[in-house]
Design a protein around this motif. Structure first.
Motif, PDB file in Angstrom:
ATOM      1  N   SER A   1       0.862  -1.186   0.000  1.00 16.20           N
ATOM      2  CA  SER A   1       0.000   0.000   0.000  1.00 16.20           C
ATOM      3  C   SER A   1       0.900   1.240   0.000  1.00 16.20           C
ATOM      4  O   SER A   1       2.106   1.151   0.193  1.00 16.20           O
ATOM      5  N   ASP A   2       0.281   2.386  -0.213  1.00 17.34           N
ATOM      6  CA  ASP A   2       1.071   3.605  -0.343  1.00 17.34           C
ATOM      7  C   ASP A   2       1.690   4.003   1.002  1.00 17.34           C
ATOM      8  O   ASP A   2       0.971   4.233   1.978  1.00 17.34           O
TER       9      ASP A   2
ATOM     10  N   GLU B   1       9.480  10.051  -3.139  1.00 13.85           N
ATOM     11  CA  GLU B   1       8.804   9.230  -2.152  1.00 13.85           C
ATOM     12  C   GLU B   1       8.890   9.832  -0.749  1.00 13.85           C
ATOM     13  O   GLU B   1       7.868   9.998  -0.069  1.00 13.85           O
TER      14      GLU B   1
END
Ligand code: GDP
Length: 374
Positions: A240-241, A278
């Motif tokens: 998941s993120d 990120e």
């Protein structure tokens, strides 16, 4: 039906309803805790909009039946100082033996230089130490106390004036947020777990957020750390993120009134642009709920120059405020403390001295040099 019978019937119905309600409440209260190492699904939203829409339900690992009591700071420091002296003592003893020779000829100075370089002190700091010692010798003749001279030079290099306090507290009733970054395998997840234990030992409430979602093992590992000391861990499903999980962890921390949220991150060093994207996203999303008070970069002391190059890439991707130097127990290269601080311009704040749950210590320049010199 007589009025007495009617009254009894009404009382019986009310009693049945009440019993039903009580049983219902008891059953809900006994809802079993999720098992360690099982994934609890955090339903995540696109992170950039996470703060703007209704937060998804967050599942957190529940406190365990028996809680492990972390070691107190005082006894931890004594134990870890001995361990540091064990791994670095050879270096200090070697230097002292050379410096205590009757005649310090060029060969001896070269051996001193080699020893400092082998301990990963770096070229410029090594020259600084050697120059400092040579000057002292010229001024004072043979140093009366080689240990004191060497101690002075090393302490000055490690720099006791740096502010090494961890910023774990937030302001305005919000928790402090510690973001933990670094290359995979350096000891990030372990450090997050150990840090949660330090907070517990100091009677603070901390919540780790398992945002290294690319590594299922990291998420499980962190949940297990949380279980042991009785802290809740916010976690998301694999892949998941990471930014969403980080956001949820901070959101949970804010709502729950915890002192500190510690966010583990993924350390894939794909390329600088990807990393910046990120980590930048994780930080931005967190800051929609609470300011990031500390960004800790974890560096493995055994990786030498390579570790330094990787550290530079991370420090360019995100504003690092402190370094955690791990695996100093397995490396005789304590000089890396100095190289790292010079390279990144931020202090080493914590050192990892083993795989045990309480093997993390605050860094102190003078105590460190004393451990080196035995
Ligand atoms: P991550 O990928 O950066 O999250 O790294 P992990 O936390 O999974 O740690 C990688 C390995 O390093 C594990 O086997 C840890 O037990 C070990 N480790 C972490 N910190 C230390 C330390 O201070 N000393 C030693 N000897 N091992 C450590």
């Amino acid at each position: 039906m007589s009025s007495l019978a009617l009254l009894i019937l009404v009382i019986a119905v009310v009693a049945v309803v009440l019993i039903g309600v009580v049983i219902g409440l008891v059953v809900r209260g006994r809802k079993p805790a999720p098992l360690p190492n099982t994934h609890t699904d955090v339903l995540v939203q696109p992170p950039e909009t996470a703060a703007d829409t209704e937060a998804p339900p967050v599942e957190v690992s529940a406190p365990p039946a028996t809680i492990d009591k972390p070691e107190s700071t005082a006894s931890r420091l004594v134990r870890l100082r001995q361990r540091l002296a064990g791994s670095q003592g050879g270096f200090g003893r070697g230097l002292l033996a050379l410096l205590s020779r009757d005649r310090l000829d060029e060969d001896t100075w070269e051996s001193i230089e080699d020893l400092l370089l082998t301990a990963d002190l770096g070229v410029a700091p090594t020259q600084q130490v050697v120059e400092g010692l040579r000057t002292r010798l010229r001024v004072e003749g043979a140093p009366q106390d080689a240990r004191a001279a060497l101690r002075d030079e090393l302490v000055a290099l490690v720099d006791p004036s740096m502010d090494r306090r961890l910023q774990v507290s937030g302001t305005d009733g919000k928790p402090g947020v510690v973001l933990v970054v670094g290359v995979n395998g350096t000891g990030k997840t372990t450090t997050v777990g150990k840090l949660a234990r330090i907070l517990v030992a100091e009677d603070r409430r901390g919540t780790p957020g398992a945002a290294d979602t690319f590594r299922a093992a990291a998420v499980d590992q962190l949940a297990t750390w949380g279980e042991r000391v009785g802290v809740e861990v916010v976690r998301g499903p694999e892949a998941s993120d990471p930014a969403s999980v980080a956001f949820e962890a901070v959101e949970h921390g804010v709502n729950d009134g915890v002192d500190t949220v510690i966010v583990d991150t993924a350390g894939r060093l794909q390329n600088k642009a990807g990393l910046m994207d990120e980590l930048g996203k994780v930080k931005r999303v967190i800051e929609k709920r609470a300011p990031v008070t500390e960004v800790l970069l974890v560096i493995d002391a055994t990786t030498g120059q390579n570790g330094l190059i990787q550290a530079r890439v991370f420090s360019e991707a995100v504003d690092v405020t402190g370094v955690v130097l791990t695996k100093l127990d397995g490396s005789a290269k304590g000089g890396i403390v100095v190289s790292v601080q010079r390279e990144l311009g931020v202090p080493v704040k914590l050192v990892g001295l083993g795989e045990g749950p309480d093997d993390l210590a605050p860094f102190d320049a003078e105590a460190f040099v004393d451990a080196l010199l035995g």
